[in-house]
Motif scaffolding. Structure first.
Motif, PDB file in Angstrom:
ATOM      1  N   TYR A  50      44.138 -18.810   2.927  1.00  0.00           N
ATOM      2  CA  TYR A  50      45.185 -18.067   3.810  1.00  0.00           C
ATOM      3  C   TYR A  50      45.675 -19.139   5.028  1.00  0.00           C
ATOM      4  N   HIS A  51      45.600 -20.310   4.665  1.00  0.00           N
ATOM      5  CA  HIS A  51      45.898 -21.365   5.823  1.00  0.00           C
ATOM      6  C   HIS A  51      47.018 -21.051   6.497  1.00  0.00           C
ATOM      7  N   ALA A  52      48.355 -20.459   5.916  1.00  0.00           N
ATOM      8  CA  ALA A  52      49.685 -20.424   6.846  1.00  0.00           C
ATOM      9  C   ALA A  52      49.186 -19.474   7.645  1.00  0.00           C
ATOM     10  N   ASP A  53      48.394 -18.236   7.294  1.00  0.00           N
ATOM     11  CA  ASP A  53      48.290 -17.135   8.058  1.00  0.00           C
ATOM     12  C   ASP A  53      47.548 -17.502   9.124  1.00  0.00           C
ATOM     13  N   PHE A  54      46.496 -18.525   8.992  1.00  0.00           N
ATOM     14  CA  PHE A  54      45.522 -18.803  10.081  1.00  0.00           C
ATOM     15  C   PHE A  54      46.086 -19.724  10.849  1.00  0.00           C
TER      16      PHE A  54
END
Length: 144
Positions: A50-54
């Motif tokens: 969930y890189h984009a979320d973090f």
């Protein structure tokens, strides 16, 4: 002109992964020291998946909270994602670390974590514990 291309080749390094690991490591009473590799592996996996979320959460935390609150906010978000993915032990360890971190800040007479973040961590921890207890009861009933 081609600034958007940089996002395609390399992912931005997240500070939150290190923050969450350090927060769990600081909790001397928890099970992190015994199962360090297990927790680290799952935290890294959650943050990569969930890189984009973090990245978005980090930006929001930088704009909204002070340093300790940023760490707590990102740890709570990590615990929420771990809970959603069924990683009960990881979620419980992270929320317990946030609660313990706040307790240490109070003992040292330092500025504590934002009350809203503390309520969220406590509520999430209770929810995780209750969910885990209910799932254990269901498994026992199915065996009997």
């Amino acid at each position: 002109m081609f600034g958007w291309l940089s996002g395609l080749f390399g992912k931005e390094k997240l500070k939150s992964t290190d923050w969450v690991k350090k927060l769990m490591q600081a909790n001397k009473t928890g099970s992190y020291s015994k199962y360090k590799e297990y927790y680290d592996k799952h935290v890294v996996r959650i943050h990569k998946t969930y890189h984009a979320d973090f990245v978005r959460f980090e930006r929001f935390a930088n704009q909204t909270y002070k340093k300790n609150d940023q760490r707590a906010f990102l740890a709570i978000k990590t615990a929420m994602y771990a809970h959603k993915l069924g990683q009960i032990k990881v979620a419980a360890c992270v929320t317990a670390s946030v609660i313990n971190f706040n307790k240490r800040l109070l003992e040292n007479k330092q500025l504590q974590i934002h009350p809203r973040l503390m309520r969220a961590a406590t509520a999430l921890h209770k929810q995780i514990i209750e969910t885990h207890a209910n799932s254990k009861l269901k498994k026992r009933k199915e065996k009997a």
